[in-house]
Design a protein around this motif. Structure first.
Motif, short mmCIF file in Angstrom:
data_model
loop_
_atom_site.label_atom_id
_atom_site.label_comp_id
_atom_site.label_asym_id
_atom_site.label_seq_id
_atom_site.Cartn_x
_atom_site.Cartn_y
_atom_site.Cartn_z
N CYS A 135 -2.57 3.47 -8.68
CA CYS A 135 -1.36 4.21 -9.08
C CYS A 135 -0.58 4.67 -7.87
O CYS A 135 0.65 4.59 -7.85
CB CYS A 135 -1.75 5.41 -9.93
N ALA A 136 -1.28 5.16 -6.84
CA ALA A 136 -0.60 5.62 -5.63
C ALA A 136 0.10 4.46 -4.93
O ALA A 136 1.22 4.62 -4.43
CB ALA A 136 -1.60 6.28 -4.69
N GLY A 137 -0.52 3.30 -4.91
CA GLY A 137 0.10 2.13 -4.28
C GLY A 137 1.37 1.71 -5.00
O GLY A 137 2.39 1.45 -4.36
N TYR A 138 1.31 1.66 -6.32
CA TYR A 138 2.51 1.31 -7.08
C TYR A 138 3.58 2.38 -6.93
O TYR A 138 4.77 2.08 -6.85
CB TYR A 138 2.18 1.11 -8.56
N SER A 139 3.18 3.64 -6.91
CA SER A 139 4.14 4.73 -6.75
C SER A 139 4.84 4.65 -5.41
O SER A 139 6.06 4.84 -5.32
CB SER A 139 3.44 6.09 -6.88
N LEU A 140 4.08 4.38 -4.36
CA LEU A 140 4.67 4.28 -3.03
C LEU A 140 5.65 3.11 -2.97
O LEU A 140 6.76 3.24 -2.43
CB LEU A 140 3.58 4.11 -1.97
N GLY A 141 5.27 1.99 -3.54
CA GLY A 141 6.18 0.83 -3.57
C GLY A 141 7.45 1.13 -4.33
O GLY A 141 8.55 0.77 -3.92
N SER A 142 7.32 1.83 -5.44
CA SER A 142 8.49 2.19 -6.24
C SER A 142 9.37 3.19 -5.49
O SER A 142 10.60 3.10 -5.55
CB SER A 142 8.04 2.78 -7.57
#
Length: 72
Positions: A8-15
């Protein structure tokens, strides 16, 4: 099924980065056009608004077309 926090943190950072990349130029473009290039405010507003309005109108259409032709 739960998604791990790391994912979730990885996707959040990318977003966040993608959103910043597309939002910041739009925020800075209007003052640059009016203050540095002396473009009238109404014209500068249209320059910033028209591409966003185009996206709002045509992204759902493109999504519907691509979703319809790529289903398996």
């Amino acid at each position: 099924m739960t998604v791990p926090r790391r994912i979730c943190a990885g996707y959040s950072l990318g977003s966040l980065v993608t959103g910043s990349f597309s939002t910041v130029p739009g925020l800075l473009l209007l003052p640059y056009l009016t203050d540095s290039l002396a473009v009238p405010a109404a014209a500068a507003g249209l320059i910033v608004l028209l591409p966003k309005a185009w996206d709002v109108l045509f992204n759902p259409v493109a999504g519907r077309i691509s979703g319809r032709c790529c289903r398996t």
